[in-house]
Design a protein around this motif. Structure first.
Motif, PDB file in Angstrom:
ATOM      1  N   UNK A  28       0.830  -1.202   0.000  1.00  0.00           N
ATOM      2  CA  UNK A  28       0.000   0.000   0.000  1.00  0.00           C
ATOM      3  C   UNK A  28       0.865   1.254   0.000  1.00  0.00           C
ATOM      4  N   UNK A  29       2.112   1.125   0.426  1.00  0.00           N
ATOM      5  CA  UNK A  29       3.003   2.278   0.478  1.00  0.00           C
ATOM      6  C   UNK A  29       3.595   2.604  -0.889  1.00  0.00           C
ATOM      7  N   UNK A  30       3.329   1.775  -1.880  1.00  0.00           N
ATOM      8  CA  UNK A  30       3.849   2.031  -3.221  1.00  0.00           C
ATOM      9  C   UNK A  30       2.848   2.919  -3.962  1.00  0.00           C
ATOM     10  N   UNK A  31       3.370   3.995  -4.553  1.00  0.00           N
ATOM     11  CA  UNK A  31       2.523   4.957  -5.242  1.00  0.00           C
ATOM     12  C   UNK A  31       2.820   4.937  -6.731  1.00  0.00           C
ATOM     13  N   UNK A  32       1.771   4.968  -7.538  1.00  0.00           N
ATOM     14  CA  UNK A  32       1.928   5.026  -8.987  1.00  0.00           C
ATOM     15  C   UNK A  32       2.084   6.490  -9.373  1.00  0.00           C
ATOM     16  N   UNK A  33       3.246   6.826  -9.914  1.00  0.00           N
ATOM     17  CA  UNK A  33       3.513   8.189 -10.350  1.00  0.00           C
ATOM     18  C   UNK A  33       3.095   8.405 -11.797  1.00  0.00           C
ATOM     19  N   UNK A  34       3.354   7.408 -12.639  1.00  0.00           N
ATOM     20  CA  UNK A  34       3.031   7.491 -14.061  1.00  0.00           C
ATOM     21  C   UNK A  34       2.461   6.152 -14.499  1.00  0.00           C
ATOM     22  N   UNK A  35       1.348   6.202 -15.214  1.00  0.00           N
ATOM     23  CA  UNK A  35       0.807   5.006 -15.847  1.00  0.00           C
ATOM     24  C   UNK A  35       0.429   5.399 -17.270  1.00  0.00           C
ATOM     25  N   UNK A  36       1.425   5.428 -18.144  1.00  0.00           N
ATOM     26  CA  UNK A  36       1.246   5.896 -19.510  1.00  0.00           C
ATOM     27  C   UNK A  36       0.950   4.694 -20.399  1.00  0.00           C
TER      28      UNK A  36
END
Length: 159
Positions: A28-36
């Motif tokens: 849960x601590x992992x954040x998606x910064x870019x999903x292109x």
């Protein structure tokens, strides 16, 4: 036919439970910064313990690039040559062009984080949120016509 479909659904559901149960709780601590989806890139970040000093946490970035092997130079033209060069620039991947409403002094304004949003983005595969079309030759009753066709039908036609 029904029994094989039911078996496939049961396997898919059980596989989903196994996959969800297999993830560590700290994911849960992992954040998606870019999903292109257009350039097949996902960038995530999370804090992990430092190898040199376990009391400190460092920011870890993970960049996942899927290279489509049969990508064409022009994705809407199946006869164009295969793409051999893929260019990824973090500044272009991370730009946010969607306008956001902000309130300043009691008034609402629309703002965006990037100034270069009018430039055309090179796509290496279809963005499933956009409608792509092409024309193809269709021979009918001795007459050749150019007929339009949807390359991503789910994006082009409403349900």
């Amino acid at each position: 036919m029904k029994s094989s479909l039911l078996l496939c659904v049961a396997l898919a559901v059980s596989l989903a439970f196994v996959l969800v149960a297999g993830y560590p709780e700290d994911s849960e601590d992992e954040y998606v910064l870019v999903n292109n989806k257009c350039q097949c890139v996902t960038v995530t970040s999370k804090f992990v313990p430092s190898k040199e000093n376990p009391d400190e946490e460092i920011l870890e970035r993970n960049i996942r690039i899927l290279v489509p092997l049969k990508a064409r130079e022009n994705i809407s033209d199946p006869l164009s040559p295969l793409r051999t060069t893929f260019v990824y620039r973090m500044t272009e991947l991370c730009k946010k062009c969607d306008p956001v409403e902000i309130e300043l002094g009691g008034e609402i304004y629309q703002a965006q984080q990037s100034t270069s949003c009018n430039e055309h983005e090179t796509c290496y595969t279809y963005n499933r949120d956009k409608c792509y079309t092409t024309t193809f030759p269709f021979y009918y009753h001795g007459e050749l016509k150019q007929v339009p066709a949807a390359l991503t039908p789910t994006s082009c036609y409403a349900d």
